[in-house]
Scaffold this active site. Structure first.
Site, mmCIF file in Angstrom:
data_model
loop_
_atom_site.group_PDB
_atom_site.id
_atom_site.type_symbol
_atom_site.label_atom_id
_atom_site.label_comp_id
_atom_site.label_asym_id
_atom_site.label_seq_id
_atom_site.Cartn_x
_atom_site.Cartn_y
_atom_site.Cartn_z
ATOM 1 N N GLY A 81 15.515 -18.322 3.153
ATOM 2 C CA GLY A 81 15.144 -17.725 1.879
ATOM 3 C C GLY A 81 16.360 -17.322 1.087
ATOM 4 O O GLY A 81 17.497 -17.610 1.459
ATOM 5 N N GLY A 124 18.450 -14.611 3.165
ATOM 6 C CA GLY A 124 18.767 -14.803 4.567
ATOM 7 C C GLY A 124 17.934 -15.914 5.164
ATOM 8 O O GLY A 124 17.330 -16.703 4.457
ATOM 9 N N HIS A 125 17.924 -15.962 6.485
ATOM 10 C CA HIS A 125 17.165 -17.003 7.153
ATOM 11 C C HIS A 125 16.569 -16.456 8.456
ATOM 12 O O HIS A 125 16.881 -15.334 8.867
ATOM 13 C CB HIS A 125 18.042 -18.221 7.435
ATOM 14 N N THR A 126 15.722 -17.256 9.070
ATOM 15 C CA THR A 126 15.004 -16.840 10.266
ATOM 16 C C THR A 126 15.241 -17.844 11.381
ATOM 17 O O THR A 126 15.219 -19.052 11.153
ATOM 18 C CB THR A 126 13.493 -16.738 9.977
ATOM 19 N N ASP A 147 1.312 -6.775 -0.258
ATOM 20 C CA ASP A 147 1.517 -8.230 -0.414
ATOM 21 C C ASP A 147 0.611 -8.991 0.555
ATOM 22 O O ASP A 147 1.054 -9.899 1.260
ATOM 23 C CB ASP A 147 2.981 -8.592 -0.179
ATOM 24 N N ASP A 157 -35.529 23.379 -21.078
ATOM 25 C CA ASP A 157 -35.388 24.435 -20.070
ATOM 26 C C ASP A 157 -33.942 24.806 -19.751
ATOM 27 O O ASP A 157 -33.694 25.668 -18.899
ATOM 28 C CB ASP A 157 -36.098 24.025 -18.771
ATOM 29 N N LYS A 180 -31.658 23.106 -18.245
ATOM 30 C CA LYS A 180 -31.132 22.539 -17.004
ATOM 31 C C LYS A 180 -30.517 21.161 -17.259
ATOM 32 O O LYS A 180 -30.727 20.574 -18.316
ATOM 33 C CB LYS A 180 -32.256 22.415 -15.967
#
Length: 597
Positions: A151, A154-156, A270, A569, A571
């Site tokens: 991404g 960074g990266h995975t 998300d 009345d 009310k």
């Protein structure tokens, strides 16, 4: 600008946001690009402290069924090259302030330009502190494997533990580059994501957090490896939609984990099919919620105001910049709609167009396959996709909806009952009488939820609950996240129960929401029956002045309140009773009708 209506487009149909592979839909979101333009795709606008994580998911997509090449992340929002608009979003798009806020969050794409200081010196900015206090021995603890996603930040990679409890076990490692952390806000985003992952634990549908490490160049977030792929891929593999019975299995898991997060005071922000991964490729594999990069802790009675999420799933109140946990529920409604019919409920070719559809259009329940979808399923989706966030079900309530009742799944404790009971205890005797009359008119469907919540409080032998019951129920469900979000603070506002107990009948009066009941098709019948009880047991003579004090309204509201009281009345009339139940926002009405200066 003309009215924009939601258009039902198949999830697999091409539009102008198709990925290079040509077979995956895009999930527009908002982020900044190198040239300072607003790009599609993640919506992020920060005026409130919040988390924003543009980095890829830490979980690899399994091989075999993904249409993308090996080593490429399958998520549309993470793998698609960035697209830019040539001109800014036109007002009145709520996205118009996103660009400036994102520059503030991620930093300027090029050095700031400005006048040279008169003294000829240079302005020296304080260096950012990029030390997180995490373990420094990542390489000694983990052996990195192949890259499984990349991404903007960074990266995975997959990895294998070298020592300790994770020795020999495969994990996912999200590697976040410190060089990309160019603002204090982006650093805090990383810190918050790790904090939330670490604080939340104990739910089977939530991804496990193992460890956080750092060195001079990167932050390493070590988590559970989910190898079964994204929910989005399974939707696509089924031709775009699920059967009702199969959809129920998915939705129950989503509701379960989201209810857990909300009870802990965490809002995800998300929720979308790309953020739910299956543990294995088995058809009945567990599903896990991932990616808390946009999540945040939220305190009782707090509202967030930053525009966050993915455009197709973003709730209307997020675009109005005032929201809380209900925004996640909207996203679940969008996911459910897609599961049942294979189309998005709100669609446009631009992000601002999607936003306008979310704000103005109604989901289509007329076209195929909706005519053959059960009435219970349609009611379920409608009660999640209500544009008035106060009328949506909570995740725990949704688990008791008639559509899901045959699943027979456990229902978690709902933080909503604490908020409603708190308001009830602070209400006047007249307001409590009105709520008690309303509770007597509830149907069995509404009572199922209330009975479940009452049992979770574990009443005393006499069948009543006290302050201690509410306290112990929270303790039984507490994690570190609950302390961070200060959810237990709500107990201090319920001190009146320390001196008395509440039976089930009074609990029903205290734990019902008039707004939610108003969303029901049978609301008029419920209200009519409730008013009959109120006439018999609670209605009394009241003046306009007294009614205004009851509702904390000023004298400018007298002309409206006068219509609520019967001249015969003195009310409350039926109209007055229904308005009095939820305290209509008269001051807003007065403001709208005042002539401009």
């Amino acid at each position: 600008m003309g009215q924009c209506y939601g258009k039902n487009i198949s999830v697999v149909e091409e539009d102008d946001n198709i990925s290079p592979a040509g077979d995956r839909p895009q999930t527009p979101s908002t982020s900044t690009a190198g040239n300072g333009a607003v790009s599609v795709p993640a919506v992020k606008n920060s005026s409130h402290s919040s988390s924003n994580s543009p980095w890829p998911s830490p979980y690899p997509h399994g091989t075999g069924t993904s249409p993308l090449p090996p080593g490429i992340s399958p998520s549309p929002a993470r793998s698609t090259p960035r697209r830019f608009f040539r001109r800014p979003f036109p007002p009145p798009s709520p996205a118009k302030h996103i660009k400036a806020s994102l520059v503030k969050r991620f930093g300027h794409p090029k050095p700031k330009e400005g006048p040279i200081p008169e003294d000829g010196g240079t302005q020296v900015e304080r260096p950012l502190d990029k030390s997180f206090g995490y373990s420094k021995n990542f390489e000694a603890k983990y052996e990195l494997g192949k890259e499984v996603g990349r991404g903007h930040f960074g990266h995975t990679c997959s990895a294998k533990g070298k020592k300790g409890e994770l020795k020999g076990h495969l994990v996912a490692v999200k590697i976040i580059s410190k060089a990309k952390m160019t603002t204090a806000i982006s650093i805090e985003d990383v810190r918050r994501e790790v904090k939330i992952l670490k604080a939340l634990s104990g739910n089977q549908n939530l991804v496990k957090f193992y460890d956080a490490c750092e060195d001079a160049n990167n932050v390493y977030v070590v988590m559970e490896l989910c190898e079964g792929g994204e929910l989005l891929d399974r939707i696509l593999s089924r031709g775009g939609r699920y059967t009702e019975e199969d959809a129920k299995v998915i939705i129950v898991q989503i509701l379960n984990v989201v209810a857990f997060c909300h009870l802990q005071g965490v809002v995800h922000r998300d929720l979308k099919p790309e953020n739910f991964l299956f543990t294995t490729r088995d058809e009945d594999a567990l599903m896990k919620l991932i990616d808390f990069g946009l999540s945040d802790f939220i305190r009782p009675d707090e509202r967030l105001n930053d525009i966050v999420g993915s455009a197709y799933y973003v709730a209307p109140e997020v675009l109005h910049r005032s929201y809380t946990m209900e925004a996640d529920i909207w996203s679940i409604g969008v996911i459910t709609y897609i599961l049942l019919c294979g189309s998005r409920p709100f669609w446009a070719r631009t992000e601002s167009g999607i936003f306008r559809a979310v704000l103005r259009a109604d989901p289509n329940f007329d076209d195929s396959p909706w005519p053959v979808v059960s009435p219970e399923a349609k009611d379920f989706v409608k009660r999640l996709l209500n544009k008035d966030h106060r009328k949506r079900m909570t995740a725990a309530q949704a688990l008791t909806h008639p559509w899901l009742r045959d699943i027979n799944c456990p229902v978690p404790l709902d933080i909503l009952i604490y908020k409603l009971v708190k308001s009830y205890l602070r209400a006047t005797p007249f307001k409590r009488a009105a709520l008690k009359a309303l509770s007597k008119a509830l149907t069995e469907d509404e009572l199922v939820y209330l009975r479940t919540q009452y049992r979770l409080l574990e009443p005393h032998k006499d069948g009543r609950v006290s302050h201690e019951n509410f306290k112990m129920a929270l303790i039984r469900n507490a994690t570190d996240a609950m302390k961070e979000s200060r959810v237990p603070d709500i107990l201090s506002t319920m001190e009146q129960l320390s001196h008395r107990k509440m039976d089930f009948e009074e609990f029903c009066a205290a734990a019902i929401s008039t707004y939610q009941l108003e969303a029901l098709e049978k609301w008029e019948q419920i209200a009519s029956t409730a008013f009959e009880y109120f006439e018999q047991e609670g209605n009394r003579v009241t003046s306009v002045d007294e009614l205004a004090r009851e509702m904390n309204l000023g004298s400018t509201a007298y002309s409206i309140l006068n219509d609520w009281i019967r001249s015969s009345d003195g009310k409350l009339s039926f109209l007055g009773y229904t308005k009095f139940l939820h305290g209509v926002t008269i001051r807003s009405s007065n403001t709208r009708h005042q002539p401009s200066a």
